[in-house]
Design a protein around this motif. Structure first.
Motif, PDB file in Angstrom:
ATOM      1  N   LYS A 173       0.867  -1.180   0.000  1.00  0.00           N
ATOM      2  CA  LYS A 173       0.000   0.000   0.000  1.00  0.00           C
ATOM      3  C   LYS A 173       0.899   1.223   0.000  1.00  0.00           C
ATOM      4  O   LYS A 173       1.744   1.377   0.882  1.00  0.00           O
ATOM      5  N   LYS A 174       0.743   2.035  -1.022  1.00  0.00           N
ATOM      6  CA  LYS A 174       1.577   3.230  -1.214  1.00  0.00           C
ATOM      7  C   LYS A 174       3.063   2.870  -1.218  1.00  0.00           C
ATOM      8  O   LYS A 174       3.892   3.581  -0.673  1.00  0.00           O
ATOM      9  N   GLY A 175       3.397   1.722  -1.787  1.00  0.00           N
ATOM     10  CA  GLY A 175       4.789   1.299  -1.927  1.00  0.00           C
ATOM     11  C   GLY A 175       5.393   0.636  -0.707  1.00  0.00           C
ATOM     12  O   GLY A 175       6.530   0.200  -0.746  1.00  0.00           O
ATOM     13  N   GLU A 176       4.653   0.539   0.399  1.00  0.00           N
ATOM     14  CA  GLU A 176       5.155  -0.108   1.619  1.00  0.00           C
ATOM     15  C   GLU A 176       4.584  -1.514   1.719  1.00  0.00           C
ATOM     16  O   GLU A 176       3.407  -1.735   1.448  1.00  0.00           O
ATOM     17  N   LEU A 177       5.432  -2.466   2.132  1.00  0.00           N
ATOM     18  CA  LEU A 177       5.013  -3.851   2.274  1.00  0.00           C
ATOM     19  C   LEU A 177       4.466  -4.106   3.672  1.00  0.00           C
ATOM     20  O   LEU A 177       5.087  -3.732   4.660  1.00  0.00           O
ATOM     21  N   PHE A 178       3.299  -4.742   3.744  1.00  0.00           N
ATOM     22  CA  PHE A 178       2.661  -5.084   5.008  1.00  0.00           C
ATOM     23  C   PHE A 178       2.321  -6.562   5.008  1.00  0.00           C
ATOM     24  O   PHE A 178       2.133  -7.167   3.948  1.00  0.00           O
TER      25      PHE A 178
END
Length: 59
Positions: free
Chosen positions: A10-15
């Motif tokens: 999400k928005k380039g961040e991995l979760f």
């Protein structure tokens, strides 16, 4: 129900989150809806590479 580890961007961040679902498809769908991101992703398509559901692993 089973537990699934679902990774998503999400928005380039991995979760990563753990979700209870009947199958991996439902786990992907839940994460997609909760985060308003595409459920499927293929490199080179018109999809948003910074927002998508990735791998799903049954725990």
């Amino acid at each position: 129900m089973k537990k699934y580890l679902v990774s998503f961007m999400k928005k380039g961040e991995l979760f990563e989150v753990v979700k209870n679902a009947y199958d991996s498809y439902e786990a992907r769908k839940i994460v997609s809806i909760e985060n308003n991101i595409p459920m499927n992703f293929e490199i080179g398509k018109c999809e948003d590479e910074d927002n998508h559901v990735g791998a799903v692993i049954e725990l």
